[in-house]
Design an enzyme around this catalytic site. Structure first.
Site, short mmCIF file in Angstrom:
data_model
loop_
_atom_site.label_atom_id
_atom_site.label_comp_id
_atom_site.label_asym_id
_atom_site.label_seq_id
_atom_site.Cartn_x
_atom_site.Cartn_y
_atom_site.Cartn_z
N GLY A 1 63.24 10.53 86.77
CA GLY A 1 63.70 9.83 87.94
C GLY A 1 62.50 9.30 88.71
N TYR A 2 62.76 8.32 89.55
CA TYR A 2 61.68 7.63 90.26
C TYR A 2 61.85 7.79 91.77
CZ TYR A 2 60.45 6.15 85.73
OH TYR A 2 60.06 6.19 84.42
N ILE A 3 60.80 8.32 92.39
CA ILE A 3 60.75 8.48 93.83
C ILE A 3 60.21 7.19 94.45
CG2 ILE A 3 59.67 9.79 95.71
CD1 ILE A 3 59.68 12.22 93.72
#
Length: 154
Positions: free
Chosen positions: A30-32
């Site tokens: 996932g990408y913050i």
């Protein structure tokens, strides 16, 4: 880590299916932060998790990766991740080079990409029989891009 020099290739599905390969490992990413020239990625692979910072474009990019507790990664995922991908990764040594082959799932199902990390941009290497067209300079194949514009939409 510092600088990551990585080249990417599409994988021929029929040749991949016929290839001798080890057991793969399921991963959730996932990408913050997910911007064109920098990302902060969270990866969970079994009971191991990593927080990775990347910046730059092309085959040479800055990369800093840190192992973090899996339970904290799960909580970070829940609180901060907006886009993500799922895949199974296979580690294969071919002609004395380590290849990482990602078989994507979910909205990216049908996509298989092989990556090789190099010591320099001009390093020579032998392609495995299942490696096809190079896509190193096509930003659509970055995992961060696949998280917002999945393969099924192309």
């Amino acid at each position: 880590m510092g600088i990551e020099i990585e080249r990417k290739f599409l994988v021929d599905h029929k040749k991949w299916e016929a290839a001798d390969k080890p057991e793969g490992q399921k991963m959730q990413q996932g990408y913050i932060v997910n911007e064109q020239d920098r990302t902060i990625r969270l990866r969970i692979a079994g009971d191991i998790a990593y927080l990775t910072f990347k910046s730059g474009k092309g085959i040479s990019r800055h990369e800093f990766e840190y192992e973090i507790p899996a339970n904290e990664a799960t909580e970070l995922f829940r609180q901060f991740v907006k886009t993500g991908i799922e895949k199974t990764r296979y580690h294969i040594t071919y002609a004395d080079k380590l290849w990482e082959v990602d078989v994507f799932e979910g909205d990216n199902e049908g996509l298989i990409v092989a990556e090789i990390e190099l010591d320099n941009e001009y390093e020579q290497f032998e392609l495995p029989p299942w490696a096809g067209q190079e896509v190193s300079h096509d930003g659509r194949y970055y995992n961060s891009s696949l998280s917002v514009n999945p393969f099924k939409n192309w």
